[in-house]
Design an enzyme around this catalytic site. Structure first.
Site, PDB file in Angstrom:
ATOM      1  N   ILE A   1      32.823 105.571 -31.441  1.00  0.00           N
ATOM      2  CA  ILE A   1      34.179 105.099 -31.143  1.00  0.00           C
ATOM      3  C   ILE A   1      34.724 104.408 -32.402  1.00  0.00           C
ATOM      4  O   ILE A   1      34.137 103.450 -32.914  1.00  0.00           O
ATOM      5  CB  ILE A   1      34.192 104.144 -29.930  1.00  0.00           C
ATOM      6  N   LYS A   2      35.844 104.956 -32.850  1.00  0.00           N
ATOM      7  CA  LYS A   2      36.439 104.514 -34.127  1.00  0.00           C
ATOM      8  C   LYS A   2      37.591 103.559 -33.811  1.00  0.00           C
ATOM      9  O   LYS A   2      38.624 103.982 -33.289  1.00  0.00           O
ATOM     10  CB  LYS A   2      36.932 105.784 -34.827  1.00  0.00           C
ATOM     11  N   ILE A   3      37.382 102.288 -34.092  1.00  0.00           N
ATOM     12  CA  ILE A   3      38.354 101.282 -33.658  1.00  0.00           C
ATOM     13  C   ILE A   3      39.009 100.578 -34.852  1.00  0.00           C
ATOM     14  O   ILE A   3      38.317  99.947 -35.662  1.00  0.00           O
ATOM     15  CB  ILE A   3      37.668 100.228 -32.752  1.00  0.00           C
TER      16      ILE A   3
ATOM     17  N   VAL B   1      35.725 109.315 -32.772  1.00  0.00           N
ATOM     18  CA  VAL B   1      37.027 109.461 -32.095  1.00  0.00           C
ATOM     19  C   VAL B   1      37.684 108.095 -31.902  1.00  0.00           C
ATOM     20  O   VAL B   1      37.026 107.145 -31.472  1.00  0.00           O
ATOM     21  CB  VAL B   1      36.856 110.142 -30.721  1.00  0.00           C
TER      22      VAL B   1
ATOM     23  N   THR C   1      38.198 112.020 -36.434  1.00  0.00           N
ATOM     24  CA  THR C   1      39.565 112.391 -36.035  1.00  0.00           C
ATOM     25  C   THR C   1      40.376 111.107 -35.881  1.00  0.00           C
ATOM     26  O   THR C   1      39.828 110.011 -35.896  1.00  0.00           O
ATOM     27  CB  THR C   1      39.600 113.103 -34.667  1.00  0.00           C
TER      28      THR C   1
END
Ligand code: G3P
Length: 225
Positions: free
Chosen positions: A90-92, A63, A28
């Site tokens: 965790i998408k950074i 996310v 997402t």
């Protein structure tokens, strides 16, 4: 091995696609969550429902924090892990503060997807900071005159062990080029994924088989109906 993710924040859509094919998870971003508004109570409640569904099916949810400073990214990341689920990836986005956050969170054993990748060097920084997944944004790259195929090939060549997630597609041709260039993982929106079935060559081929049968036997099925 190919990993296929759905790029979505819509649990109805996610359930729908899972009922048809096996997926490896869902990705997402804040824009997708904003589109869903408070449809499921709040964005975080929405993510929790998606997390529970996806993990029950053996997949992973990726996310993205909304904050962009180092402090905001770290704070959002912990909030996501506490409120959505402890196994969330965790998408950074790999900016300067993003890189520092990737380093800190990776050292704590948190799975990180390095996102918004547009160059080999940016990917290498993220990889060396500890990211386990590198996500190249194909269409956004192409729109800015960047050859995403070369970016993907160079990452694959240098670090074949990293999970190389191609994302951001405008059409099926980009999906195929990304895969051919070496992306082992793809995240695709539902409409684009299934647009692969609305193809004139497929329709023509299927029609020919049926027409040949109908001409010989005057029916539409083997059963003779
Ligand atoms: O996961 C990919 C997504 O965050 C960006 O995709 O289609 O908005 O460029 P898109």
């Amino acid at each position: 091995m190919l990993n296929l993710f759905l790029d979505s924040a819509d649990i109805d859509e996610i359930r729908d696609v899972y009922s048809l094919i096996r997926l490896d998870g869902v990705t997402t971003n804040p824009s997708l969550l904003a589109k869903a508004k408070n449809k499921y109570g709040s964005p975080v409640l929405n993510l929790k429902v998606v997390y529970n569904f996806v993990t029950q099916h053996g997949g992973a949810l990726h996310v993205q924090p909304v904050g962009t400073s180092y402090e905001e990214i770290i704070s959002d990341a912990y909030y996501i892990l506490d409120e959505v689920g402890p196994k969330t990836w965790i998408k950074i986005p790999v900016t300067e503060p993003g890189l520092a956050a990737i380093g800190k969170l990776s050292k704590e054993g948190i799975n990180i997807t390095a996102a918004s990748i547009f160059s080999f060097t940016q990917a290498m920084l993220a990889y060396k900071a500890g990211a386990k997944c590198i996500s190249v944004y194909c269409n956004r790259a192409e729109e800015n005159g960047i050859d995403y195929k070369t970016v993907i090939k160079s990452i694959k060549n240098a670090v074949p062990d990293v999970m190389l997630l191609a994302a951001s597609f405008k059409d099926i041709k980009q999906v195929e080029e990304a895969s051919f260039s070496g992306a082992d993982s793809l995240t695709i929106k539902k409409a684009l994924l299934f647009s692969a079935l609305n193809d004139s060559v497929i329709n023509k081929t299927v029609r020919t088989f049926k027409d040949d049968w109908a001409e010989a036997f005057s029916s539409n099925t083997i059963k003779g109906e």
